[in-house]
Design an enzyme around this catalytic site. Sequence first.
Site, mmCIF file in Angstrom:
data_model
loop_
_atom_site.group_PDB
_atom_site.id
_atom_site.type_symbol
_atom_site.label_atom_id
_atom_site.label_comp_id
_atom_site.label_asym_id
_atom_site.label_seq_id
_atom_site.Cartn_x
_atom_site.Cartn_y
_atom_site.Cartn_z
ATOM 1 N N ASN A 1 7.491 -7.243 -0.172
ATOM 2 C CA ASN A 1 6.403 -7.006 -1.138
ATOM 3 C C ASN A 1 6.875 -6.092 -2.255
ATOM 4 O O ASN A 1 6.572 -6.332 -3.428
ATOM 5 C CB ASN A 1 5.194 -6.384 -0.428
ATOM 6 C CG ASN A 1 4.312 -7.437 0.200
ATOM 7 O OD1 ASN A 1 3.542 -8.104 -0.478
ATOM 8 N ND2 ASN A 1 4.453 -7.619 1.501
ATOM 9 N N ASN B 1 -3.408 -0.330 -0.626
ATOM 10 C CA ASN B 1 -2.590 -0.868 0.470
ATOM 11 C C ASN B 1 -2.846 -2.367 0.593
ATOM 12 O O ASN B 1 -3.915 -2.849 0.230
ATOM 13 C CB ASN B 1 -2.975 -0.169 1.785
ATOM 14 C CG ASN B 1 -2.151 -0.658 2.956
ATOM 15 O OD1 ASN B 1 -0.936 -0.880 2.836
ATOM 16 N ND2 ASN B 1 -2.775 -0.855 4.113
ATOM 17 N N HIS C 1 -2.816 -5.482 3.488
ATOM 18 C CA HIS C 1 -2.816 -5.691 4.940
ATOM 19 C C HIS C 1 -2.802 -7.205 5.206
ATOM 20 O O HIS C 1 -3.543 -7.948 4.565
ATOM 21 C CB HIS C 1 -4.071 -5.050 5.551
ATOM 22 C CG HIS C 1 -4.070 -5.102 7.037
ATOM 23 N ND1 HIS C 1 -3.305 -4.235 7.804
ATOM 24 C CD2 HIS C 1 -4.695 -5.923 7.908
ATOM 25 C CE1 HIS C 1 -3.477 -4.529 9.086
ATOM 26 N NE2 HIS C 1 -4.322 -5.542 9.177
HETATM 27 C C1 GRF Z 1 3.223 -6.888 4.851
HETATM 28 O O1 GRF Z 1 2.828 -7.978 5.590
HETATM 29 C C2 GRF Z 1 2.031 -6.017 4.478
HETATM 30 O O2 GRF Z 1 0.840 -6.707 4.469
HETATM 31 C C3 GRF Z 1 1.997 -5.015 5.589
HETATM 32 O O3 GRF Z 1 3.329 -4.795 5.946
HETATM 33 C C4 GRF Z 1 4.114 -5.948 5.641
HETATM 34 C C5 GRF Z 1 5.295 -5.461 4.843
HETATM 35 O O4 GRF Z 1 6.238 -6.477 4.704
HETATM 36 N N1 GRF Z 1 1.261 -3.829 5.205
HETATM 37 P P1 GRF Z 1 7.460 -6.346 3.707
HETATM 38 O O5 GRF Z 1 8.284 -5.146 4.161
HETATM 39 O O6 GRF Z 1 6.927 -6.160 2.338
HETATM 40 O O7 GRF Z 1 8.202 -7.628 3.882
#
Ligand code: GRF
Length: 203
Positions: A19, A112, A114
């Site tokens: 992300n 955030n 989720h």
């Molecule tokens: C994501 O699925 C987000 O929704 C959650 O943690 C995960 C992080 O994944 N809070 P990445 O490290 O960005 O691949």
Amino acid sequence: MEKEQKIRLAIFASGTGTNAEAIIHRSLRIDSAFTVACVISNRKDAEVLKKAALFNIPAIYCNPDAYEDQSQYVDDLLATLRHHQVDLIALAGYLRKIPSAVIEQYKGRIFNIHPALLPKYGGKGMYGRRVHEAVLQAGESESGVTIHEVTEEYDAGPILLQQKVRIDQNETPETLEKKIKQIEHRTYPEFLQQIAQKMKGAQ
Ligand code: GRF
């Protein structure tokens, strides 16, 4: 749009940072209202710090467990945010609580994402694959992505955006995670762009 006029975003992440990477890519587009001022992780070896460094973004390790005195940790964290002139914070897979002093200072400017439809399947311990396993075990027909404001409780702040995804027959936690991440990578950067645009408009 001049660089110095952009909203300065800090990303907090503990893991691989897919992300974070999507957000960084969005920030590099010419029309971006924000720039990524720094990436902060509580894990020294987190992939996300390596990714940030590849983009020449300050990659900062700051771990509450490394401090005997938690007020010193909070002071250091606030000083880091000040130093990088951070206006806005995005948590992206950050597995620690944000200190109240930071939440207080960034009220309404800390978000955030989720990987489920909150208020279901959130709270302490509900992260990563575990979320998708719980959703499938409960026999849900849909899941999705939630973006919310960060408050003192895990995953409990006001919900600002949700996107749903259908759960197919033979869905596994892995396939669901993949589908949800794809949505996250589209949704979170655009959400932050809109927030940054609004903040710029209010300046
Ligand atoms: C994501 O699925 C987000 O929704 C959650 O943690 C995960 C992080 O994944 N809070 P990445 O490290 O960005 O691949």
